[in-house]
Structures are given as C-alpha cells and as structure tokens.
Design a protein around this motif. Structure first.
Motif, PDB file in Angstrom:
ATOM      1  N   UNK A 110      15.245  -3.350 -77.149  1.00 55.14           N
ATOM      2  CA  UNK A 110      13.798  -3.466 -77.055  1.00 55.14           C
ATOM      3  C   UNK A 110      13.232  -2.075 -76.791  1.00 55.14           C
ATOM      4  N   UNK A 111      12.016  -1.862 -77.215  1.00 51.27           N
ATOM      5  CA  UNK A 111      11.351  -0.581 -77.046  1.00 51.27           C
ATOM      6  C   UNK A 111       9.946  -0.833 -76.524  1.00 51.27           C
ATOM      7  N   UNK A 128      13.473   3.047 -74.564  1.00 52.85           N
ATOM      8  CA  UNK A 128      14.267   2.051 -75.275  1.00 52.85           C
ATOM      9  C   UNK A 128      15.389   1.560 -74.376  1.00 52.85           C
ATOM     10  N   UNK A 129      15.583   0.231 -74.358  1.00 50.70           N
ATOM     11  CA  UNK A 129      16.628  -0.399 -73.549  1.00 50.70           C
ATOM     12  C   UNK A 129      17.576  -1.176 -74.460  1.00 50.70           C
ATOM     13  N   UNK A 130      18.851  -1.125 -74.151  1.00 51.32           N
ATOM     14  CA  UNK A 130      19.862  -1.922 -74.852  1.00 51.32           C
ATOM     15  C   UNK A 130      20.206  -3.126 -73.983  1.00 51.32           C
ATOM     16  N   UNK A 131      20.078  -4.325 -74.561  1.00 49.08           N
ATOM     17  CA  UNK A 131      20.340  -5.555 -73.814  1.00 49.08           C
ATOM     18  C   UNK A 131      21.844  -5.795 -73.770  1.00 49.08           C
ATOM     19  N   UNK A 132      22.407  -5.733 -72.592  1.00 50.48           N
ATOM     20  CA  UNK A 132      23.847  -5.918 -72.401  1.00 50.48           C
ATOM     21  C   UNK A 132      24.064  -6.509 -71.020  1.00 50.48           C
ATOM     22  N   UNK A 144      16.400  -1.774 -65.403  1.00 49.54           N
ATOM     23  CA  UNK A 144      15.163  -1.143 -65.836  1.00 49.54           C
ATOM     24  C   UNK A 144      15.355   0.300 -66.295  1.00 49.54           C
ATOM     25  N   UNK A 145      16.534   0.856 -66.084  1.00 56.54           N
ATOM     26  CA  UNK A 145      16.727   2.249 -66.486  1.00 56.54           C
ATOM     27  C   UNK A 145      16.860   2.329 -68.004  1.00 56.54           C
ATOM     28  N   UNK A 146      16.017   3.103 -68.689  1.00 54.42           N
ATOM     29  CA  UNK A 146      16.073   3.131 -70.157  1.00 54.42           C
ATOM     30  C   UNK A 146      17.277   3.909 -70.656  1.00 54.42           C
ATOM     31  N   UNK A 147      17.795   3.461 -71.804  1.00 53.78           N
ATOM     32  CA  UNK A 147      18.896   4.179 -72.446  1.00 53.78           C
ATOM     33  C   UNK A 147      18.388   5.403 -73.202  1.00 53.78           C
ATOM     34  N   UNK A 148      17.184   5.301 -73.743  1.00 51.86           N
ATOM     35  CA  UNK A 148      16.556   6.432 -74.439  1.00 51.86           C
ATOM     36  C   UNK A 148      15.164   6.620 -73.850  1.00 51.86           C
ATOM     37  N   UNK A 149      14.875   7.844 -73.437  1.00 49.07           N
ATOM     38  CA  UNK A 149      13.583   8.154 -72.823  1.00 49.07           C
ATOM     39  C   UNK A 149      13.009   9.386 -73.510  1.00 49.07           C
TER      40      UNK A 149
END
Length: 381
Positions: free
Chosen positions: A77-78, A88-92, A97-102
């Motif tokens: 999700x972005x 952007x967050x990767x659902x796993x 709440x920490x984004x994978x891409x910022x």
C-alpha cells in the motif's frame, strides 16, 4: 477536547480523503483520512479496523494523508502525506507503521492521486503543484520523469493507465487568467513524452478520469462549485457498448400525453428557523461590533467628520460649524486673557450687585487686586 492515540480509536476521527478495495481480497478496504492515518477494514466486521498505519513524520504532529492506493497483488500500500512525502508499506507478518520506502519532499504540495502499474514497477503520483511524476519502485530516490504545466486545484484529481498500460492519462483544472479550457492529457509510458491533449470543457475543470478496460472508453468528470458533468470519449470502431448504446438510439419523440412534473426541492436548513444558532463567542463578537448593543461611547472625531459631526479641532456640531463659517458665531474666548475677562465686569458688579454680594455688603472687606505685569512695566517706563 482531548488528545488520544489514533491506534486506540475505533475508526477515523476526521474526514476521509480516499479509499480503495484490495484487488485480490474483496473483503478488505484501505482508507486514508485527514486525521493522519491509513486503516485496513474487513467488510464483515465494521466495528473496528484491522490495522492502523501511522506515517513517518519529521516532527510529531497530525498531518493528513491525502491519497492512498493498493498494488495489483494486494501486497503493498502507498500513501501520499500532506507534507509532500510518499510512503510505501509491504504487508507481511508483523508489519507495522514504519514504511519500507520513504520519499521525503516528493511533491511541494498535496498529493491527490497515486497509481501502481500492473507489473509493480511503476508508481504514478499526481499533485496540486501542477506536476505528474513517474517513479521506478526499484529506485525511488528521484522520479524517472516529471511532467509539468498540469494545473490542479482539486483534491480528487487522479491519474491512471490505459488498459494496455502504454499510456498515462490525467486531467487539468482551469486557472483564473487562462484562456484555454480544461484538458485530458495522455503521455507515452515508454518514451515518457506527451502523446496527446484533448480539450474537454471551456469552463469546467477535469477532476477525475477513468479508462474502462472492457468497453474501451474514457470517462472524464468535470465540474466546479456550481455544476458538474461527465464526458465520454470513444472510438466507434474500437469501443463496445457503453456510450455506443446511447448514441445509436434515436431520440424518443415526446407525446402529448407525456406529463413532466417539475420537482420541488425543499431545503429546510436554508430557512432561518432551522439554522444552527451561532456559538456564544461569535454572538459576543457580533454584539461588540454593534455600537448600539454594546453601548459604546462616541470616539473623539479626527479628520473628516461623520454621523452629523464635523471633524474640526474644536469638535463642534454641523450647525455650529456652518454658523461659524458664515460669521454668525464668533468665539473670542480662546484668544482672551481669563483675568482680564473677569475684571471686565468688576465695575458693573460693584455698582449693581445681584446675588451673593448684597448679603455681605456690610461685613465684606473691600477686595484688593494685584496689578498685572503689563501695568508694572508701563509704570517703570
């Protein structure tokens, strides 16, 4: 009234800015809100959300999330944040709440639309800073391409792909001093250049657009604060059904028996009886501005007068002012010596006393007045 952690609330506490279904699971919804959070929902249980996602912020504050989107696998999700960043967050398992891409300062204004490509390599972002940016998800430090000169004044303006994802489409808003109308712009994804511009409306802005994959037609919604509408772009040789069904039919002839009832729209909240009363604070502010209700005294007049008063230095009324200008009233007391003005009546008071003097005529001592400085100077000369 109070500050509470957003993770403990059973839903958003401010207005929604976006929402999208999970493309793989039709029971999961993603929403973004002005309260500064993204939430995942299960349609079978709306009593509370499944997950609360709070974006990363430079300073602790409450910044709205203006847009959100799923990728086509339903695994990422972005969100577009009000500070101009894209996260952007990767659902796993165990994700938080920490984004994978910022991407900090991706845009200089609110982000109104986000869109993933089907292959998961490209991300499109549309913003109110009049730009459309193309991002490579494998390298998000800087955009691959920036398309400018795309005015956008609406928070709902989106961006999308054609069914084969060879073209990128978005709409433009009308500016105040611009002579051209709103446009629907198409860009080539591979060449990253402008492919075509189609004029939509001379007076209404294009807010959202959609290229339907099945019927192969482009829908563009236009509007402003007063009116709105939908424009459909199609090719008779390529499109199927949709607008072709309406265009192919001949207009129905009106019969004499047809009777159209004009609808009567009742808006009770427009009447003064049903309007919400203003708060007490606003009522007090309104009363203080009213000089009659607040019993406010008249301020000293300076400059040109108003309200029947003339702004002269002596602060006189209009009638007195006109009589002075006409010579009917002459005021000389401002230039006279008060001592001399009193002594002017001394002889008359001694010869014909009227009020207090007769009662003390026998016992009152004779008054002796000091001589003025001017008389002493004359004697010395």
């Amino acid at each position: 009234m109070y500050i509470r952690d957003l993770k403990n609330t059973k839903g958003h506490i401010s207005g929604l800015t976006g929402g999208e279904w999970n493309p793989k699971s039709k029971e999961t919804i993603l929403t973004s809100s002005e309260d500064g959070s993204l939430r995942l929902w299960d349609v079978n249980d709306f009593t509370s959300q499944k997950q609360v996602v709070k974006p990363k912020l430079v300073r602790p504050s409450r910044i709205p999330v203006t847009a959100c989107a799923w990728d086509f696998e339903g695994k990422r999700i972005v969100g577009g944040i009000g500070d101009g960043s894209i996260q952007l967050w990767t659902i796993k398992t165990g994700w938080g709440s920490r984004p994978d891409i910022y991407v900090e300062k991706a845009h200089s204004d609110d982000i109104t639309g986000l869109k993933f490509s089907t292959d998961g390599q490209i991300l499109l972002s549309r913003s109110m800073d009049a730009t459309l940016k193309v991002w490579d998800l494998r390298q998000m430090k800087s955009p691959v391409k920036v398309f400018g000169d795309l005015p956008n004044h609406y928070a709902q303006t989106n961006v999308g792909f054609s069914p084969d994802e060879q073209l990128i489409c978005t709409g433009t808003s009308i500016e105040k001093n611009s002579t051209s109308g709103s446009l629907l712009c198409f860009f080539d994804r591979k060449k990253l250049e402008l492919f075509s511009r189609v004029g939509i409306s001379p007076s209404l802005s294009v807010i959202r657009c959609l290229w339907h994959p099945r019927i192969n037609q482009v829908f563009a919604t236009v509007g402003d604060k007063k009116e709105g509408g939908t424009h459909i772009l199609y090719d008779p040789s390529i499109s199927q059904r949709g607008a072709l069904v309406c265009v192919g039919r001949a207009p129905r002839r009106k019969s004499v028996d047809d009777y159209e009832v004009q609808p009567v729209i009742h808006n009770p909240h427009a009447l003064p009886l049903f309007r919400d009363q203003p708060s007490r604070k606003r009522q007090r502010e309104k009363i203080l501005k009213d000089p009659l209700k607040s019993h406010k005294p008249d301020l000293p007049v300076n400059g040109p007068g108003f309200g029947g008063r003339v702004g002269t230095t002596k602060g006189s009324l209009l009638t007195q002012y006109l009589m002075k200008q006409g010579g009917l009233i002459k005021e000389t007391w401002m230039d006279e010596d008060p001592r001399e003005a009193i002594l002017k009546y001394a002889d008359a008071a001694a010869q014909d006393p009227k009020f207090i003097a007769p009662a003390y005529a026998e016992t009152q001592p004779k008054p002796m007045f000091a001589k003025s400085d001017s008389e002493d100077e004359d004697n010395e000369k």
